[in-house]
Scaffold this motif. Structure first.
Motif, PDB file in Angstrom:
ATOM      1  N   PHE A   1      27.808 151.583   1.867  1.00 45.29           N
ATOM      2  CA  PHE A   1      27.345 151.710   4.054  1.00 45.29           C
ATOM      3  C   PHE A   1      28.126 152.034   4.564  1.00 45.29           C
ATOM      4  O   PHE A   1      29.374 150.796   4.498  1.00 45.29           O
ATOM      5  CB  PHE A   1      26.570 151.240   3.987  1.00 45.29           C
ATOM      6  N   ILE A   2      28.358 152.686   5.351  1.00 43.91           N
ATOM      7  CA  ILE A   2      29.171 152.648   7.191  1.00 43.91           C
ATOM      8  C   ILE A   2      28.559 151.477   7.595  1.00 43.91           C
ATOM      9  O   ILE A   2      27.263 152.097   7.866  1.00 43.91           O
ATOM     10  CB  ILE A   2      29.463 154.085   7.467  1.00 43.91           C
ATOM     11  N   LEU A   3      29.273 150.827   8.450  1.00 44.67           N
ATOM     12  CA  LEU A   3      28.986 149.924   9.500  1.00 44.67           C
ATOM     13  C   LEU A   3      28.791 150.792  10.616  1.00 44.67           C
ATOM     14  O   LEU A   3      29.529 151.236  10.771  1.00 44.67           O
ATOM     15  CB  LEU A   3      30.061 148.427   9.271  1.00 44.67           C
ATOM     16  N   ILE A   4      27.630 149.997  11.350  1.00 48.30           N
ATOM     17  CA  ILE A   4      27.613 150.984  12.908  1.00 48.30           C
ATOM     18  C   ILE A   4      27.327 149.482  13.527  1.00 48.30           C
ATOM     19  O   ILE A   4      27.912 148.220  13.509  1.00 48.30           O
ATOM     20  CB  ILE A   4      26.122 151.828  13.077  1.00 48.30           C
ATOM     21  N   SER A   5      27.217 150.155  15.238  1.00 47.88           N
ATOM     22  CA  SER A   5      27.355 148.582  16.489  1.00 47.88           C
ATOM     23  C   SER A   5      26.046 148.280  15.966  1.00 47.88           C
ATOM     24  O   SER A   5      25.259 148.860  15.668  1.00 47.88           O
ATOM     25  CB  SER A   5      27.196 149.715  17.843  1.00 47.88           C
ATOM     26  N   GLY A   6      25.969 146.549  16.186  1.00 48.36           N
ATOM     27  CA  GLY A   6      25.538 145.606  16.030  1.00 48.36           C
ATOM     28  C   GLY A   6      25.534 145.442  14.753  1.00 48.36           C
ATOM     29  O   GLY A   6      24.676 144.269  14.301  1.00 48.36           O
ATOM     30  N   ASP A   7      25.953 145.804  13.479  1.00 48.52           N
ATOM     31  CA  ASP A   7      26.255 144.760  12.471  1.00 48.52           C
ATOM     32  C   ASP A   7      26.837 143.732  12.679  1.00 48.52           C
ATOM     33  O   ASP A   7      27.604 143.361  13.623  1.00 48.52           O
ATOM     34  CB  ASP A   7      26.768 145.579  11.735  1.00 48.52           C
ATOM     35  N   ARG A   8      26.175 143.104  11.918  1.00 46.08           N
ATOM     36  CA  ARG A   8      26.996 141.662  11.842  1.00 46.08           C
ATOM     37  C   ARG A   8      28.196 140.996  11.208  1.00 46.08           C
ATOM     38  O   ARG A   8      28.192 141.553   9.506  1.00 46.08           O
ATOM     39  CB  ARG A   8      25.708 140.255  11.958  1.00 46.08           C
ATOM     40  N   ALA A   9      29.003 140.329  11.083  1.00 48.30           N
ATOM     41  CA  ALA A   9      29.684 139.744  10.373  1.00 48.30           C
ATOM     42  C   ALA A   9      29.574 138.462  10.562  1.00 48.30           C
ATOM     43  O   ALA A   9      29.407 137.523  11.464  1.00 48.30           O
ATOM     44  CB  ALA A   9      31.849 139.653  10.942  1.00 48.30           C
ATOM     45  N   ILE A  10      29.430 137.685   9.054  1.00 46.63           N
ATOM     46  CA  ILE A  10      28.742 136.435   8.574  1.00 46.63           C
ATOM     47  C   ILE A  10      29.612 135.540   8.277  1.00 46.63           C
ATOM     48  O   ILE A  10      30.509 136.445   7.269  1.00 46.63           O
ATOM     49  CB  ILE A  10      27.551 136.751   7.684  1.00 46.63           C
TER      50      ILE A  10
ATOM     51  N   LEU B   1      34.490 151.528   8.743  1.00 53.94           N
ATOM     52  CA  LEU B   1      34.631 150.079   8.437  1.00 53.94           C
ATOM     53  C   LEU B   1      33.016 150.468   7.610  1.00 53.94           C
ATOM     54  O   LEU B   1      32.516 150.980   7.518  1.00 53.94           O
ATOM     55  CB  LEU B   1      34.362 149.809   8.845  1.00 53.94           C
ATOM     56  N   LEU B   2      33.348 150.007   6.092  1.00 55.22           N
ATOM     57  CA  LEU B   2      32.769 149.547   4.934  1.00 55.22           C
ATOM     58  C   LEU B   2      32.289 148.771   4.842  1.00 55.22           C
ATOM     59  O   LEU B   2      33.145 147.176   5.188  1.00 55.22           O
ATOM     60  CB  LEU B   2      33.221 150.891   3.355  1.00 55.22           C
ATOM     61  N   LYS B   3      30.907 148.279   4.233  1.00 54.47           N
ATOM     62  CA  LYS B   3      30.427 147.277   3.872  1.00 54.47           C
ATOM     63  C   LYS B   3      31.106 146.422   3.265  1.00 54.47           C
ATOM     64  O   LYS B   3      31.654 145.378   4.000  1.00 54.47           O
ATOM     65  CB  LYS B   3      29.021 147.033   3.268  1.00 54.47           C
TER      66      LYS B   3
ATOM     67  N   THR C   1      24.766 144.991   7.267  1.00 50.64           N
ATOM     68  CA  THR C   1      24.636 146.399   8.033  1.00 50.64           C
ATOM     69  C   THR C   1      22.828 146.849   7.845  1.00 50.64           C
ATOM     70  O   THR C   1      22.552 146.280   7.111  1.00 50.64           O
ATOM     71  CB  THR C   1      25.534 147.426   7.323  1.00 50.64           C
ATOM     72  N   THR C   2      22.687 147.589   8.932  1.00 48.27           N
ATOM     73  CA  THR C   2      20.908 148.153   9.153  1.00 48.27           C
ATOM     74  C   THR C   2      21.224 148.932   8.768  1.00 48.27           C
ATOM     75  O   THR C   2      20.351 149.937   8.456  1.00 48.27           O
ATOM     76  CB  THR C   2      20.316 148.175  10.786  1.00 48.27           C
ATOM     77  N   ASN C   3      22.588 149.665   8.254  1.00 48.03           N
ATOM     78  CA  ASN C   3      22.463 151.120   7.270  1.00 48.03           C
ATOM     79  C   ASN C   3      22.037 150.777   6.415  1.00 48.03           C
ATOM     80  O   ASN C   3      22.866 150.816   5.428  1.00 48.03           O
ATOM     81  CB  ASN C   3      23.560 152.033   8.056  1.00 48.03           C
TER      82      ASN C   3
END
Length: 141
Positions: free
Chosen positions: A4-13, A94-96, A133-135
């Protein structure tokens, strides 16, 4: 391999264990700078992870049990978090992926509860983290 491609709003945990330091972690939020969008959010490019900074995290590092504070950031990505083929603005997306290397920069050292207190001598701790990610639609490789 597709991921999955990362998008704005995704989180780094961030994982709370940084060597012998235990950090009270909070997630970091990605802000994409890519031109295409997914779910009306810009995609993230390699380099966008450098903007993920989480200040004011407390930590202890036994025997330094009086908490100190510092800042979390992403030091480096895993190879499977950088697309080899999919690009935007000539930059890989960026990918998950799996886990990145995280950095905890000490600003106020934790201390021992002795008299006088002894500050933690280590200025930087390394740990790990991962992306969420939400994507759930668009993948890349």
């Amino acid at each position: 391999m597709l991921d999955f491609i990362l998008i704005s709003g995704d989180r780094a945990i961030f994982n709370p264990i940084f060597g012998k330091a235990i950090v009270a972690v909070r997630p970091g939020i990605l802000k994409g700078t890519g031109i295409p969008t997914v779910n009306k959010n810009k995609i993230c490019l390699v380099g966008d992870e450098k903007q993920v900074i989480v200040p004011g995290c407390s930590y202890t590092s036994p025997p330094n049990v009086t908490p100190g504070t510092g800042t979390l950031s992403i030091q480096s990505l895993a190879p499977n978090q950088k697309a080899r083929k999919v690009k935007s603005k000539r930059t890989a997306v960026l990918l998950k992926g799996t886990t990145f290397t995280a950095k905890f920069q000490v600003l106020v050292p934790a201390q021992t509860p002795t008299i006088p207190p002894t500050p933690d001598p280590i200025p930087i701790y390394l740990g790990t983290g991962f992306f969420t990610t939400t994507n759930m639609q668009v993948k890349g490789t």
